[in-house]
Design an enzyme around this catalytic site. Structure first.
Site, PDB file in Angstrom:
ATOM      1  N   THR A  66       1.000  -1.003  -0.077  1.00  0.00           N
ATOM      2  CA  THR A  66       0.202   0.076   0.013  1.00  0.00           C
ATOM      3  C   THR A  66       0.891   1.102   0.161  1.00  0.00           C
ATOM      4  O   THR A  66       1.863   1.512   0.752  1.00  0.00           O
ATOM      5  CB  THR A  66      -0.928  -0.058   1.391  1.00  0.00           C
ATOM      6  OG1 THR A  66      -2.016  -0.949   0.928  1.00  0.00           O
ATOM      7  CG2 THR A  66      -1.794   1.348   1.390  1.00  0.00           C
ATOM      8  N   ASN A 109      -3.191  -6.558  12.484  1.00  0.00           N
ATOM      9  CA  ASN A 109      -4.553  -6.306  12.653  1.00  0.00           C
ATOM     10  C   ASN A 109      -5.527  -7.131  13.787  1.00  0.00           C
ATOM     11  O   ASN A 109      -6.594  -7.545  13.503  1.00  0.00           O
ATOM     12  CB  ASN A 109      -5.414  -6.522  11.319  1.00  0.00           C
ATOM     13  CG  ASN A 109      -5.331  -5.215  10.399  1.00  0.00           C
ATOM     14  OD1 ASN A 109      -5.149  -4.061  10.836  1.00  0.00           O
ATOM     15  ND2 ASN A 109      -5.144  -5.311   9.091  1.00  0.00           N
ATOM     16  N   TYR A 164      -7.322  -8.945   6.752  1.00  0.00           N
ATOM     17  CA  TYR A 164      -8.566  -8.037   6.129  1.00  0.00           C
ATOM     18  C   TYR A 164      -9.648  -9.029   5.698  1.00  0.00           C
ATOM     19  O   TYR A 164      -9.829 -10.226   6.735  1.00  0.00           O
ATOM     20  CB  TYR A 164      -8.074  -7.648   4.769  1.00  0.00           C
ATOM     21  CG  TYR A 164      -6.931  -6.720   5.089  1.00  0.00           C
ATOM     22  CD1 TYR A 164      -7.209  -5.621   5.496  1.00  0.00           C
ATOM     23  CD2 TYR A 164      -5.496  -6.823   4.528  1.00  0.00           C
ATOM     24  CE1 TYR A 164      -6.120  -4.368   6.051  1.00  0.00           C
ATOM     25  CE2 TYR A 164      -4.556  -5.720   5.106  1.00  0.00           C
ATOM     26  CZ  TYR A 164      -4.904  -4.660   5.597  1.00  0.00           C
ATOM     27  OH  TYR A 164      -4.020  -3.851   5.843  1.00  0.00           O
ATOM     28  N   ASN A 216      -3.360 -10.758   6.354  1.00  0.00           N
ATOM     29  CA  ASN A 216      -2.968  -9.797   6.915  1.00  0.00           C
ATOM     30  C   ASN A 216      -4.245  -9.103   7.568  1.00  0.00           C
ATOM     31  O   ASN A 216      -4.281  -7.952   7.883  1.00  0.00           O
ATOM     32  CB  ASN A 216      -2.232  -8.496   6.087  1.00  0.00           C
ATOM     33  CG  ASN A 216      -1.100  -9.012   5.504  1.00  0.00           C
ATOM     34  OD1 ASN A 216      -0.575 -10.324   5.767  1.00  0.00           O
ATOM     35  ND2 ASN A 216      -0.363  -8.372   4.483  1.00  0.00           N
ATOM     36  N   HIS A 268      -6.763 -10.995  -2.116  1.00  0.00           N
ATOM     37  CA  HIS A 268      -6.001 -10.868  -0.845  1.00  0.00           C
ATOM     38  C   HIS A 268      -6.667 -11.303   0.113  1.00  0.00           C
ATOM     39  O   HIS A 268      -7.862 -10.798   0.793  1.00  0.00           O
ATOM     40  CB  HIS A 268      -6.085  -9.216  -0.693  1.00  0.00           C
ATOM     41  CG  HIS A 268      -5.085  -8.764   0.329  1.00  0.00           C
ATOM     42  ND1 HIS A 268      -4.564  -9.582   1.275  1.00  0.00           N
ATOM     43  CD2 HIS A 268      -4.496  -7.488   0.867  1.00  0.00           C
ATOM     44  CE1 HIS A 268      -3.578  -8.732   1.894  1.00  0.00           C
ATOM     45  NE2 HIS A 268      -3.665  -7.578   1.727  1.00  0.00           N
TER      46      HIS A 268
END
Length: 379
Positions: A30, A239, A184, A182, A179
């Site tokens: 990102t 996260n 999400y 991580n 994705h």
């Protein structure tokens, strides 16, 4: 490996529909340089084109819905304007002879209402907030409790991944990557630390994996299995993520993904100890997943040239993805091949801004002496 032996990292490989000249992958990172409408800017075309000598480039995470971003100024792939903006990127990479994959993303509970469009809901599999704070346009704020998706809403998100894949192909991308890593949305469904549902989408691993598998099916239907990859991070606690039995959870997921005949599986499993995305207990699961997923495997996390050669040479991976070193070195493949020193990254420019810290890192031929003395930084 002897000095005269060829480097496994620099041998060609067939991955799905694509023939790659080397096994160096640019990891998705990102950079927060899209505009308020989620459109990448002309400078992004330059950024990726500069790095086109790698075997495969994977873009920054790109949201499939307006409520999908995990930070300010991240790009989307759900409007015609976003598709056209990305077309300039793929054209620039292809003009340099490169191959580029769009990473499809929904941040789920890692989003924050402050950077969602008005009227959009902050969602997750379960109404469980992340512990800690998130960077927003107004500074750091606590994470908030998300709305637990209803079953019809789940199906809407799955369909959005399929549309995102179709839009990516329309934008000229060679392939797409789901994705699922991580912390999400896809990862949130898969791991039992965040999925507290007791319906057909939660509970035992067979039901927690359903969202990942249905998203993958929608993407495969739109882009083709030989142009679809999936990224997972079995032991990454980023996260506020956890799972009670990560090896069992992710071995099951990999075994099911193998049935699609995917282009690749991309694992975040850091090489060595002390990596921020590594497991504090030092556990490893890549070998277990390698046994059940028979397609090409990409490993990512803190690799240098020697470590990459070692895992490819030993058959533990087929390709290796590099993150921060690729961010700071547009000619990273050439530097790795020749054993040249690397530019040091400017952490202050990682997220947001313009060309500084984005497209102004020098190539080796142009690098000043002090930049060439920088040591390799972990991905």
């Amino acid at each position: 490996m002897s000095e005269s032996a060829p480097s496994p990292l620099f041998t060609p490989v067939r991955v799905g529909a694509l023939q790659l000249p080397n096994r160096v992958v640019m990891a998705p990172m990102t950079r927060s340089r899209a505009d308020a409408a989620g459109r990448v800017q002309p400078v992004t075309a330059e950024y990726y084109a500069q790095r086109a000598s790698g075997g495969l480039l994977v873009t920054e995470a790109t949201q499939v819905l307006p409520n999908g971003p995990g930070g300010p100024n991240t790009p989307g792939i759900h409007t015609d304007a976003q598709v056209e903006a990305w077309r300039a990127v793929t054209d620039a990479v292809h003009a340099r002879g490169g191959r580029i994959v769009l990473q499809l993303w929904h941040a789920g509970r890692a989003a924050h209402p402050s950077f969602l469009p008005a009227g959009e809901r902050h969602v997750a599999p379960s109404a469980v907030a992340i512990n800690g704070k998130v960077f927003t346009p107004e500074g750091e704020q606590p994470h908030v409790t998300p709305h637990a998706l209803t079953e019809p809403e789940i199906h809407d998100v799955i369909a959005a991944f399929g549309r995102g894949a179709a839009n990516a192909r329309r934008a000229g991308f060679d392939a797409v990557e789901v994705h699922g890593a991580n912390g999400y949305l896809v990862d949130q469904f898969l791991r039992d630390g965040t999925n507290r549902r007791d319906d057909a989408w939660g509970g035992p691993v067979e039901r927690r994996a359903r969202f990942l598998l249905e998203v993958t099916r929608a993407v495969v239907d739109a882009a083709g299995a030989d142009r679809t990859g999936v990224r997972l991070s079995p032991l990454n606690g980023y996260n506020d993520m956890a799972d009670s039995s990560p090896e069992a959870t992710f071995t099951y997921a990999a075994e099911q993904l193998d049935r699609f005949g995917l282009m690749y599986l991309h694992l975040v499993e850091p090489h060595g100890d002390g990596h921020p995305m590594g497991d504090p207990a030092g556990r490893r699961v890549a070998a277990s997943l390698r046994r059940v997923f028979r397609g090409p495997l990409i490993l990512n996390g803190g690799f240098d040239r020697a470590a990459a050669d070692a895992v490819i040479g030993a058959g533990q991976a087929d390709l290796v993805a590099f993150g921060v070193p690729y961010l700071a070195n547009p000619d990273l493949p050439e530097r790795l091949r020749d054993g040249a020193p690397l530019n040091a990254p400017d952490v202050s420019t990682f997220y947001g801004g313009g060309a500084r810290g984005y497209t102004d890192y020098p190539t080796r031929d142009a690098a000043p002496a002090d930049a060439r003395d920088a040591a390799l930084v972990a991905a």
